[in-house]
Design an enzyme around this catalytic site. Structure first.
Site, PDB file in Angstrom:
ATOM      1  N   GLU A 290       0.833  -1.214   0.000  1.00  0.00           N
ATOM      2  CA  GLU A 290       0.000   0.000   0.000  1.00  0.00           C
ATOM      3  C   GLU A 290       0.864   1.258   0.000  1.00  0.00           C
ATOM      4  OE1 GLU A 290      -2.923   0.388   3.151  1.00  0.00           O
ATOM      5  OE2 GLU A 290      -4.462  -0.586   1.963  1.00  0.00           O
ATOM      6  N   HIS A 311       8.268 -26.770  -2.173  1.00  0.00           N
ATOM      7  CA  HIS A 311       7.682 -27.915  -2.873  1.00  0.00           C
ATOM      8  C   HIS A 311       6.491 -27.507  -3.745  1.00  0.00           C
ATOM      9  CE1 HIS A 311      10.193 -30.819  -0.675  1.00  0.00           C
ATOM     10  NE2 HIS A 311      10.251 -29.810   0.178  1.00  0.00           N
ATOM     11  N   LYS A 425     -14.197  -0.091  -3.968  1.00  0.00           N
ATOM     12  CA  LYS A 425     -15.257   0.281  -3.018  1.00  0.00           C
ATOM     13  C   LYS A 425     -16.356   1.066  -3.748  1.00  0.00           C
ATOM     14  CE  LYS A 425     -12.082   0.770   0.891  1.00  0.00           C
ATOM     15  NZ  LYS A 425     -11.476   1.705   1.837  1.00  0.00           N
TER      16      LYS A 425
HETATM   17  O1  F6P Z   1      -9.151   0.878   9.712  1.00  0.00           O
HETATM   18  P1  F6P Z   1     -10.054   1.031   8.556  1.00  0.00           P
HETATM   19  O2  F6P Z   1     -10.405   2.456   8.304  1.00  0.00           O
HETATM   20  O3  F6P Z   1     -11.264   0.166   8.696  1.00  0.00           O
HETATM   21  O4  F6P Z   1      -9.281   0.576   7.261  1.00  0.00           O
HETATM   22  C1  F6P Z   1      -8.819  -0.727   7.106  1.00  0.00           C
HETATM   23  C2  F6P Z   1      -7.907  -0.834   5.926  1.00  0.00           C
HETATM   24  O5  F6P Z   1      -8.590  -0.419   4.770  1.00  0.00           O
HETATM   25  C3  F6P Z   1      -7.785   0.467   4.017  1.00  0.00           C
HETATM   26  O6  F6P Z   1      -8.195   1.766   4.302  1.00  0.00           O
HETATM   27  C4  F6P Z   1      -7.952   0.239   2.551  1.00  0.00           C
HETATM   28  O7  F6P Z   1      -9.287   0.345   2.206  1.00  0.00           O
HETATM   29  C5  F6P Z   1      -6.403   0.204   4.543  1.00  0.00           C
HETATM   30  O8  F6P Z   1      -5.534   1.240   4.269  1.00  0.00           O
HETATM   31  C6  F6P Z   1      -6.685   0.014   5.992  1.00  0.00           C
HETATM   32  O9  F6P Z   1      -5.620  -0.563   6.697  1.00  0.00           O
END
Ligand code: F6P
Length: 452
Positions: A290, A311, A425
């Site tokens: 990320e 393996h 999303k």
């Molecule tokens: O803690 P949150 O806001 O639920 O996010 C969880 C994860 O989702 C992300 O925002 C990615 O959608 C990550 O960067 C983060 O670690």
């Protein structure tokens, strides 16, 4: 006290002579930009001096909360995804007995992880398992709006309240989230749950040393003071006053950028020889993936568990496309001792190993693999960890975080954002007709109709 150590000798042989030295100026610039807060994403640098700033009082507050959960729960579900989950799971699995869930150790609650997928069977089976259990929930979400986690929390909150009654449930539901925003905060404030705040300036993947990681780890019965102590010592060992070639985070960042730029090594495989470290690699993958994978750049972080995957993936690694290098986490001394027995019949021909420790064989597998892979054109970086305990895992965590901050800056990206994650999303919400996504819903449906 020893430190974890870094050996890049079998990686630099793939680079032009003097490469590490030549990176010094770039690394220093990157490190200074982090320290002075002048790098891209500089509002997310709260992790940089986090270990040394954690007070005993704060650790006690976390431990007290963990003790309440431990006293009142047979099982604790940690609901979170990505950075709100991987660090805790990595540390807990690295330190736990590999068969803890079968042993039924009543002195520690069973720690379960959810909110990290939308698998209906997974959630059904989880809720079934919890039906006759006294369970608690740690709801972890920095944004407080992540669908996977929120969906799971809705299910678990309802079940917990039905099984224990609303008042009792309040004692065993804890939220780790933003100070003011998001659904997790709203529920916690309304219901009066105990809460911990994820600092604004610490991004999810850098948050394992906040209550995001510390609370579940303490619930599992591990020593969070030692974990933080290890991280704080590594903070010093990677500090700005440490000479460049003595600073493991600086050297690791330099070598991986050198391999990427000069040698066409686009994939880094994090390797372990202890199955307990599987989730350390998962945590590391998010940290680097990320942070660096953006602007059409970035090393792809992959992982293998050896010797298991020798393996299955060993063939590819030995002779496939030469775009990979390996970083091995090697544990010097196992916690337990097991000797190979002698067998009079020697049907398996293994008597030449009789009396040897299992780890001696593992170490020879590691050395043999290193030689073979280097011969096959795979550079090898080695991180030695004296033993698997809280202290050294704390060191490892900070080492990788600091290296990631430096490395991302050398690469020229903002290592602290993740705009690319929003694309799926947006489509998912549009497809699910989420209020506020009407235009997107219309557009995505038209597109799908055309593609039919
Ligand atoms: O803690 P949150 O806001 O639920 O996010 C969880 C994860 O989702 C992300 O925002 C990615 O959608 C990550 O960067 C983060 O670690």
């Amino acid at each position: 006290m020893k430190n974890i150590t870094l050996d890049v000798s079998k990686a630099v042989q793939f680079l032009k002579e003097g490469t590490v030295k030549n990176y010094e100026a770039k690394v220093k610039e990157a490190q200074e930009a982090l320290e002075n807060g002048t790098c891209p994403g500089n509002d997310f640098l709260g992790w940089l001096h986090l270990p040394s700033s954690i007070t005993p009082e704060f650790l006690k507050e976390i431990q007290d909360c963990a003790n309440t959960l431990r006293e009142n729960c047979e099982a604790i579900v940690v609901a979170g995804i990505g950075g709100s989950y991987l660090g805790a799971r990595a540390v807990i699995e690295a330190l736990s007995n590999s068969f803890s869930w079968l042993i039924g150790d009543k002195s520690n609650p069973t720690i379960l992880f959810a909110g990290n997928n939308i698998g209906e069977d997974y959630l059904y089976e989880l809720t079934e398992y919890l039906k006759d259990k006294k369970f608690g929930v740690i709801n972890i979400s920095k944004s407080g709006t992540t669908t996977e986690t929120a969906l799971t929390f809705r299910l678990l909150k309802k079940q917990c309240e039905e099984q224990r009654g609303k008042e009792e449930a309040k004692k065993v539901i804890v939220a780790v989230t933003d100070a003011t925003k998001g659904a997790a905060r709203a529920a916690a404030d309304k219901e009066g749950y105990k809460t911990f705040v994820i600092p604004d300036n610490v991004g999810g993947r850098f948050s394992v040393l906040t209550p995001v990681g510390l609370l579940p780890i303490a619930c599992a019965g591990f020593d969070i003071t030692k974990l933080v102590e290890g991280a704080a010592d590594m903070e010093k060992a990677c500090g700005k006053d440490v000479a460049y070639e003595e600073n493991p985070a600086a050297v690791y960042a330099a070598v991986r950028n050198g391999l990427y730029d000069q040698a066409g090594k686009k994939i880094e495989i994090m390797v372990n020889y202890q199955p307990k470290l599987h989730f350390i690699s998962e945590w590391w993958k998010q940290l680097f993936g990320e942070s660096e994978g953006k602007d059409n750049k970035g090393i792809f972080p992959a992982s293998c568990d050896f010797t298991t995957d020798l393996h299955s993936m060993g063939q590819w690694i030995q002779q496939g496309e030469r775009s990979i290098y390996e970083t091995v986490i090697s544990v010097e001394e196992p916690a337990k001792k097991l000797l190979f027995p002698n067998d009079e019949e020697n049907l398996d021909g293994l008597n030449f190993l009789a009396g040897k420790r299992v780890d001696e064989v593992n170490k020879m597998a590691e050395l043999g693999t290193r030689l073979a892979h280097v011969d096959g054109g795979v550079p090898n970086i080695r991180i030695s960890v004296p033993v698997l305990n809280e202290y050294y895992i704390g060191q490892l965590i900070y080492f990788f975080e600091k290296a990631c901050g430096i490395s991302g800056n050398i690469l020229g990206v903002n290592p602290f954002n993740q705009p690319g994650v929003e694309a799926y999303k947006k489509n998912m919400f549009a497809l699910l007709n989420k209020p506020g996504y009407e235009e997107d819903s219309k557009a995505i449906k038209e597109r799908l109709a055309k593609e039919k």
